[in-house]
Write a protein that holds these residues in place. Structure first.
Motif, PDB file in Angstrom:
ATOM      1  N   UNK A 110      17.704 -17.451   7.292  1.00  0.00           N
ATOM      2  CA  UNK A 110      16.833 -18.016   7.651  1.00  0.00           C
ATOM      3  C   UNK A 110      15.786 -18.367   7.152  1.00  0.00           C
ATOM      4  N   UNK A 111      14.638 -19.476   7.481  1.00  0.00           N
ATOM      5  CA  UNK A 111      13.386 -19.872   6.791  1.00  0.00           C
ATOM      6  C   UNK A 111      12.718 -19.204   7.310  1.00  0.00           C
ATOM      7  N   UNK A 112      11.315 -19.406   6.388  1.00  0.00           N
ATOM      8  CA  UNK A 112      10.247 -18.637   7.182  1.00  0.00           C
ATOM      9  C   UNK A 112       9.057 -19.377   6.314  1.00  0.00           C
ATOM     10  N   UNK A 113       7.785 -19.052   6.876  1.00  0.00           N
ATOM     11  CA  UNK A 113       6.823 -19.060   5.754  1.00  0.00           C
ATOM     12  C   UNK A 113       6.565 -17.406   5.577  1.00  0.00           C
ATOM     13  N   UNK A 114       6.056 -17.142   4.384  1.00  0.00           N
ATOM     14  CA  UNK A 114       5.997 -15.246   4.600  1.00  0.00           C
ATOM     15  C   UNK A 114       4.077 -15.242   4.103  1.00  0.00           C
ATOM     16  N   UNK A 115       3.745 -14.383   4.623  1.00  0.00           N
ATOM     17  CA  UNK A 115       2.561 -14.127   4.829  1.00  0.00           C
ATOM     18  C   UNK A 115       2.421 -12.497   3.686  1.00  0.00           C
ATOM     19  N   UNK A 153       0.395  -8.882  -2.149  1.00  0.00           N
ATOM     20  CA  UNK A 153       0.592  -7.639  -2.069  1.00  0.00           C
ATOM     21  C   UNK A 153       1.537  -7.185  -2.274  1.00  0.00           C
ATOM     22  N   UNK A 154       3.184  -8.035  -1.142  1.00  0.00           N
ATOM     23  CA  UNK A 154       3.972  -6.825  -0.863  1.00  0.00           C
ATOM     24  C   UNK A 154       4.574  -6.064  -2.498  1.00  0.00           C
ATOM     25  N   UNK A 155       4.543  -7.332  -3.407  1.00  0.00           N
ATOM     26  CA  UNK A 155       5.251  -6.896  -4.631  1.00  0.00           C
ATOM     27  C   UNK A 155       4.214  -5.846  -5.225  1.00  0.00           C
ATOM     28  N   UNK A 156       2.711  -5.764  -5.810  1.00  0.00           N
ATOM     29  CA  UNK A 156       1.511  -4.788  -5.403  1.00  0.00           C
ATOM     30  C   UNK A 156       2.446  -3.976  -5.133  1.00  0.00           C
ATOM     31  N   UNK A 157       2.352  -4.123  -3.617  1.00  0.00           N
ATOM     32  CA  UNK A 157       3.157  -2.186  -3.058  1.00  0.00           C
ATOM     33  C   UNK A 157       3.815  -1.846  -3.583  1.00  0.00           C
ATOM     34  N   UNK A 158       5.278  -2.693  -3.804  1.00  0.00           N
ATOM     35  CA  UNK A 158       6.599  -2.454  -4.494  1.00  0.00           C
ATOM     36  C   UNK A 158       6.430  -1.524  -6.167  1.00  0.00           C
ATOM     37  N   UNK A 159       4.872  -1.913  -6.734  1.00  0.00           N
ATOM     38  CA  UNK A 159       4.666  -1.725  -8.447  1.00  0.00           C
ATOM     39  C   UNK A 159       4.263  -0.574  -7.691  1.00  0.00           C
ATOM     40  N   UNK A 160       3.005  -0.587  -7.182  1.00  0.00           N
ATOM     41  CA  UNK A 160       2.976   0.913  -6.717  1.00  0.00           C
ATOM     42  C   UNK A 160       3.433   1.860  -6.015  1.00  0.00           C
ATOM     43  N   UNK A 161       4.749   1.417  -5.890  1.00  0.00           N
ATOM     44  CA  UNK A 161       5.391   3.058  -4.755  1.00  0.00           C
ATOM     45  C   UNK A 161       6.532   3.045  -5.695  1.00  0.00           C
ATOM     46  N   UNK A 162       6.948   2.367  -6.387  1.00  0.00           N
ATOM     47  CA  UNK A 162       7.841   3.047  -7.942  1.00  0.00           C
ATOM     48  C   UNK A 162       7.016   3.908  -8.635  1.00  0.00           C
ATOM     49  N   UNK A 178       5.455  -0.752   2.788  1.00  0.00           N
ATOM     50  CA  UNK A 178       5.074  -2.415   2.494  1.00  0.00           C
ATOM     51  C   UNK A 178       6.265  -3.198   3.398  1.00  0.00           C
ATOM     52  N   UNK A 179       4.835  -4.402   4.225  1.00  0.00           N
ATOM     53  CA  UNK A 179       6.062  -5.019   4.699  1.00  0.00           C
ATOM     54  C   UNK A 179       5.635  -6.601   4.385  1.00  0.00           C
ATOM     55  N   UNK A 180       6.589  -6.935   4.252  1.00  0.00           N
ATOM     56  CA  UNK A 180       6.832  -8.896   3.961  1.00  0.00           C
ATOM     57  C   UNK A 180       7.033  -9.399   5.282  1.00  0.00           C
ATOM     58  N   UNK A 181       5.711  -9.619   5.792  1.00  0.00           N
ATOM     59  CA  UNK A 181       5.964 -11.058   7.413  1.00  0.00           C
ATOM     60  C   UNK A 181       6.224 -12.720   6.902  1.00  0.00           C
ATOM     61  N   UNK A 182       6.877 -12.712   7.561  1.00  0.00           N
ATOM     62  CA  UNK A 182       6.868 -14.108   8.349  1.00  0.00           C
ATOM     63  C   UNK A 182       5.648 -14.429   9.217  1.00  0.00           C
ATOM     64  N   UNK A 230      10.592 -14.239  -9.028  1.00  0.00           N
ATOM     65  CA  UNK A 230      11.231 -15.992  -7.986  1.00  0.00           C
ATOM     66  C   UNK A 230       9.867 -16.325  -7.739  1.00  0.00           C
ATOM     67  N   UNK A 231       8.576 -16.031  -7.474  1.00  0.00           N
ATOM     68  CA  UNK A 231       7.369 -16.311  -6.638  1.00  0.00           C
ATOM     69  C   UNK A 231       6.598 -17.372  -7.596  1.00  0.00           C
ATOM     70  N   UNK A 232       6.834 -16.550  -8.707  1.00  0.00           N
ATOM     71  CA  UNK A 232       6.307 -17.754 -10.174  1.00  0.00           C
ATOM     72  C   UNK A 232       7.188 -19.053 -10.514  1.00  0.00           C
ATOM     73  N   UNK A 233       7.883 -19.128  -9.737  1.00  0.00           N
ATOM     74  CA  UNK A 233       8.799 -20.234 -10.247  1.00  0.00           C
ATOM     75  C   UNK A 233       8.682 -20.565  -8.819  1.00  0.00           C
ATOM     76  N   UNK A 234       8.205 -19.895  -8.392  1.00  0.00           N
ATOM     77  CA  UNK A 234       7.981 -21.581  -6.296  1.00  0.00           C
ATOM     78  C   UNK A 234       6.761 -21.643  -6.597  1.00  0.00           C
ATOM     79  N   UNK A 235       5.754 -21.585  -7.195  1.00  0.00           N
ATOM     80  CA  UNK A 235       4.618 -22.324  -7.774  1.00  0.00           C
ATOM     81  C   UNK A 235       4.190 -23.056  -8.757  1.00  0.00           C
TER      82      UNK A 235
END
Length: 126
Positions: A40-45, A49-58, A65-69, A121-126
């Motif tokens: 797949x290829x998509x624009x993610x929203x 927030x998704x990463x912060x949610x994962x950190x909180x869940x940890x 949390x949901x990561x959506x296109x 991965x997000x830091x490398x993409x910006x």
């Protein structure tokens, strides 16, 4: 590329860059469960927030949390379950003729490393 899951059931993500006007992250990836696989290829929203949610869940061992296109063609949900299990549900839909829904479980100890890998991965993409 970040892999969520195991070699036999997973979703992999690569962040390729930010859409400057909208602030979305261009992402490419693959999914696999048993013999079902695809790309797949998509624009993610809101990947931050998704990463912060994962950190909180940890830390709390609760939540989801949901990561959506942008057009809901991709949705990856992570939920903490009782007794330390984590459920991953992913939906891929090209709104034409192809659709896949996959689910798999992973251990809670994977949440922290997953959040760190996605943040890198997000830091490398910006």
């Amino acid at each position: 590329m970040v892999v969520i899951g195991s070699p036999t059931a997973n979703v992999s993500l690569s962040f390729r860059g930010r859409h400057e006007e909208l602030g979305y992250i261009l992402s490419e990836g693959t999914f696999q469960v048993s013999s079902l696989s695809g790309a797949f290829s998509t624009l993610l929203m809101e990947p931050e927030r998704f990463i912060s949610d994962l950190e909180r869940m940890d830390k709390t061992l609760t939540g989801n949390s949901t990561l959506s296109g942008i057009d809901q063609e991709v949705a990856i949900s992570v939920s903490v379950r009782t007794l330390g299990g984590v459920e991953v549900n992913a939906r891929f839909d090209d709104h034409q003729s192809h659709k896949a829904d996959i689910s798999f479980s992973m251990d809670q100890t994977y949440l922290g490393p997953l959040a760190r890998a996605l943040r890198t991965e997000l830091g490398a993409a910006q």
